[in-house]
Design a protein around this motif. Structure first.
Motif, PDB file in Angstrom:
ATOM      1  N   TYR A 132      -5.862   2.951 -21.455  1.00 50.75           N
ATOM      2  CA  TYR A 132      -4.989   1.833 -21.114  1.00 50.75           C
ATOM      3  C   TYR A 132      -3.638   2.340 -20.618  1.00 50.75           C
ATOM      4  O   TYR A 132      -3.135   3.376 -21.070  1.00 50.75           O
ATOM      5  N   VAL A 133      -3.069   1.572 -19.679  1.00 45.22           N
ATOM      6  CA  VAL A 133      -1.703   1.798 -19.210  1.00 45.22           C
ATOM      7  C   VAL A 133      -0.958   0.474 -19.309  1.00 45.22           C
ATOM      8  O   VAL A 133      -1.449  -0.565 -18.842  1.00 45.22           O
ATOM      9  N   LEU A 134       0.213   0.499 -19.924  1.00 39.69           N
ATOM     10  CA  LEU A 134       1.054  -0.690 -20.046  1.00 39.69           C
ATOM     11  C   LEU A 134       1.871  -0.817 -18.768  1.00 39.69           C
ATOM     12  O   LEU A 134       2.628   0.087 -18.406  1.00 39.69           O
ATOM     13  N   VAL A 135       1.701  -1.944 -18.086  1.00 38.23           N
ATOM     14  CA  VAL A 135       2.298  -2.131 -16.765  1.00 38.23           C
ATOM     15  C   VAL A 135       3.126  -3.411 -16.750  1.00 38.23           C
ATOM     16  O   VAL A 135       2.665  -4.447 -17.243  1.00 38.23           O
ATOM     17  N   PRO A 136       4.351  -3.377 -16.193  1.00 37.18           N
ATOM     18  CA  PRO A 136       5.169  -4.592 -16.141  1.00 37.18           C
ATOM     19  C   PRO A 136       4.551  -5.656 -15.238  1.00 37.18           C
ATOM     20  O   PRO A 136       3.977  -5.343 -14.198  1.00 37.18           O
ATOM     21  N   ASP A 137       4.683  -6.906 -15.642  1.00 36.96           N
ATOM     22  CA  ASP A 137       4.201  -8.053 -14.880  1.00 36.96           C
ATOM     23  C   ASP A 137       5.312  -9.101 -14.853  1.00 36.96           C
ATOM     24  O   ASP A 137       5.575  -9.722 -15.883  1.00 36.96           O
ATOM     25  N   PRO A 138       5.969  -9.272 -13.695  1.00 35.21           N
ATOM     26  CA  PRO A 138       5.706  -8.706 -12.380  1.00 35.21           C
ATOM     27  C   PRO A 138       6.079  -7.223 -12.303  1.00 35.21           C
ATOM     28  O   PRO A 138       6.994  -6.761 -12.984  1.00 35.21           O
ATOM     29  N   GLY A 139       5.378  -6.511 -11.419  1.00 38.08           N
ATOM     30  CA  GLY A 139       5.671  -5.106 -11.214  1.00 38.08           C
ATOM     31  C   GLY A 139       5.309  -4.692  -9.805  1.00 38.08           C
ATOM     32  O   GLY A 139       4.517  -5.363  -9.124  1.00 38.08           O
ATOM     33  N   TYR A 140       5.866  -3.581  -9.360  1.00 36.41           N
ATOM     34  CA  TYR A 140       5.582  -3.106  -8.012  1.00 36.41           C
ATOM     35  C   TYR A 140       4.093  -2.781  -7.911  1.00 36.41           C
ATOM     36  O   TYR A 140       3.515  -2.189  -8.832  1.00 36.41           O
ATOM     37  N   PRO A 141       3.420  -3.160  -6.808  1.00 33.67           N
ATOM     38  CA  PRO A 141       1.957  -3.068  -6.728  1.00 33.67           C
ATOM     39  C   PRO A 141       1.359  -1.684  -6.988  1.00 33.67           C
ATOM     40  O   PRO A 141       0.243  -1.585  -7.500  1.00 33.67           O
ATOM     41  N   ILE A 142       2.066  -0.604  -6.657  1.00 29.83           N
ATOM     42  CA  ILE A 142       1.488   0.722  -6.843  1.00 29.83           C
ATOM     43  C   ILE A 142       1.236   1.024  -8.316  1.00 29.83           C
ATOM     44  O   ILE A 142       0.359   1.833  -8.640  1.00 29.83           O
ATOM     45  N   TYR A 143       1.973   0.392  -9.228  1.00 29.34           N
ATOM     46  CA  TYR A 143       1.755   0.653 -10.649  1.00 29.34           C
ATOM     47  C   TYR A 143       0.313   0.324 -11.022  1.00 29.34           C
ATOM     48  O   TYR A 143      -0.406   1.144 -11.598  1.00 29.34           O
ATOM     49  N   GLU A 144      -0.088  -0.893 -10.714  1.00 28.67           N
ATOM     50  CA  GLU A 144      -1.444  -1.329 -11.053  1.00 28.67           C
ATOM     51  C   GLU A 144      -2.487  -0.610 -10.208  1.00 28.67           C
ATOM     52  O   GLU A 144      -3.531  -0.183 -10.717  1.00 28.67           O
ATOM     53  N   ALA A 145      -2.192  -0.465  -8.906  1.00 33.10           N
ATOM     54  CA  ALA A 145      -3.154   0.173  -8.009  1.00 33.10           C
ATOM     55  C   ALA A 145      -3.442   1.607  -8.433  1.00 33.10           C
ATOM     56  O   ALA A 145      -4.600   2.060  -8.395  1.00 33.10           O
ATOM     57  N   SER A 146      -2.415   2.346  -8.852  1.00 34.35           N
ATOM     58  CA  SER A 146      -2.608   3.746  -9.231  1.00 34.35           C
ATOM     59  C   SER A 146      -3.523   3.864 -10.443  1.00 34.35           C
ATOM     60  O   SER A 146      -4.352   4.783 -10.528  1.00 34.35           O
ATOM     61  N   VAL A 147      -3.393   2.935 -11.374  1.00 32.37           N
ATOM     62  CA  VAL A 147      -4.235   2.954 -12.583  1.00 32.37           C
ATOM     63  C   VAL A 147      -5.674   2.602 -12.221  1.00 32.37           C
ATOM     64  O   VAL A 147      -6.628   3.206 -12.723  1.00 32.37           O
ATOM     65  N   THR A 148      -5.839   1.616 -11.351  1.00 28.10           N
ATOM     66  CA  THR A 148      -7.175   1.226 -10.903  1.00 28.10           C
ATOM     67  C   THR A 148      -7.877   2.394 -10.216  1.00 28.10           C
ATOM     68  O   THR A 148      -9.052   2.673 -10.483  1.00 28.10           O
ATOM     69  N   ILE A 149      -7.165   3.093  -9.333  1.00 31.63           N
ATOM     70  CA  ILE A 149      -7.734   4.246  -8.630  1.00 31.63           C
ATOM     71  C   ILE A 149      -8.146   5.332  -9.624  1.00 31.63           C
ATOM     72  O   ILE A 149      -9.172   5.996  -9.462  1.00 31.63           O
TER      73      ILE A 149
END
Length: 393
Positions: free
Chosen positions: A119-136
């Motif tokens: 798991y990675v804790l990501v701010p919401d709203p947050g810059y898109p690369i945060y979530e995208a990098s974890v998904t990748i």
């Protein structure tokens, strides 16, 4: 033959920025005079001495080979900059790593650190690369809501223990994007203690470190005691020195993380163009008078834009930092509908808040990347667009 993207790619939605560009192109085709307030690409140029340094070294034919990594002078320049601007001491050899921009580094860090299922804790709203990098990387997202009633700070004590037991990393950004909030030392101290207790790597995105208004303090996460033991901080020359197209930035902090990311990068890139590195060094070791003047320009833009909206009844919050305004839209609208209709009818491009996460619904991000006269015109056009709707928010 049918070719399909990987499962990771299929999980990712198309970039909202591309959707905005498509709408912008359609508006231009329809004869609209478009004022683009969507992408955070500075309209200012770099300081003249930075451009002169780039031009000087680009004329040397011996500087066109692979650099493989950051030259030692660059790391020393980052060390100097952090000591001068944030009173943070860094070891240039072990606690600094050059990057092809902070977004590039953020994307690669997740792959270098995260295993599938982490798991990675990501701010919401947050810059898109945060979530995208974890998904990748094959990781799992746990969104941390950033709500106005909490001053847009995550409530760490509300994260379930069963999630924390599987969490490897947490991403933060103050001043943030799209939410332009600031964090104080007490919050960062809470983060350090939280990370130590739960064995979580803290990743702080500090790309807007030099765009903080109203004499608010510039607080590097690394200035907090214990931060380098559990975290790293990303920064960039894109916003601070208007070198967005040069693609150069850095990460500083925990030496183990720096070493891991350096090893990863050694397999995928061959370093940044030497003249760009020299230009960056000139920027980082300057007298910083340029930064003071630039901050005044952005602050004036913010004041003009926000006051223009408020004069027509749209009570937009005064942004404390960054080159953005995070604006709550009138009730009854969806963020995407509001943003796209604004492009279609008035030729103004902004980014819908839902592009940055579920909690971004009800907001739009407005970039202050146009000259004052164009911002004034944009404000007038937006006010005209809102004239038919209740905006007492």
């Amino acid at each position: 033959m049918n070719i399909y993207g990987s499962e990771k790619i299929r999980k990712m939605t198309s970039s909202i920025f591309q959707e905005v560009v498509d709408r912008k192109q359609a508006a231009l085709m329809n004869g609209k005079d478009v004022i683009d307030l969507s992408i955070g690409s500075p309209d200012f140029g770099p300081p003249s001495f930075v451009m002169e340094e780039l031009a000087k070294y680009s004329m040397d034919p011996g500087k066109y080979g692979y650099t493989l990594k950051g030259i030692s002078e660059f790391n020393e320049a980052v060390q100097y900059f952090y000591q001068q601007r944030y009173s943070v001491e860094l070891d240039p050899e072990t606690e600094v790593l050059q990057l092809m921009g902070s977004q590039d580094g953020l994307a690669h860090l997740a792959t270098a650190i995260i295993d599938p299922g982490d798991y990675v804790l990501v701010p919401d709203p947050g810059y898109p690369i945060y979530e995208a990098s974890v998904t990748i990387a094959g990781g799992r997202i746990y969104p941390m809501p950033l709500l106005e009633e909490n001053k847009f700070l995550p409530q760490l004590n509300e994260i379930p223990l069963e999630i924390l037991q599987k969490t490897k990393m947490m991403i933060l950004s103050y001043p943030g994007n799209p939410v332009t909030a600031l964090a104080d030392c007490s919050f960062f101290e809470e983060v350090v203690e939280f990370a130590q207790v739960h064995n979580i790597l803290v990743v702080h995105d500090f790309a807007y470190s030099e765009l903080i208004y109203d004499n608010n303090p510039q607080i590097s996460f690394l200035s907090v005691p214990g931060a380098k033991e559990i975290g790293v901080e990303f920064n960039s020359l894109s916003k601070t020195f208007n070198m967005a197209g040069c693609r150069i930035g850095y990460v500083a902090g925990n030496s183990q993380v720096i070493s891991i990311l350096a090893s990863f990068k050694s397999h995928i890139d061959y370093g940044i163009f030497y003249p760009i590195q020299k230009a960056a060094i000139a920027a980082l070791t300057s007298d910083y008078s340029f930064l003071k003047d630039q901050l005044k320009e952005y602050e004036a833009r913010r004041d003009a834009l926000v006051s223009g909206f408020r004069n027509s009844g749209w009570q937009v919050a005064n942004s404390p930092a960054t080159m953005f305004v995070w604006a709550k839209i009138p009730e009854g609208w969806k963020s995407r509908d509001f943003a796209f209709k604004l492009i279609d009818e008035e030729g103004i491009t902004v980014v819908p808040g839902d592009a940055f996460g579920k909690q971004g619904e009800g907001y739009v991000r407005i970039a202050m990347v146009q000259p004052p006269e164009r911002l004034k015109e944009a404000s007038e056009r937006i006010n005209k667009f809102l004239s038919g709707f209740p905006v007492g928010i």
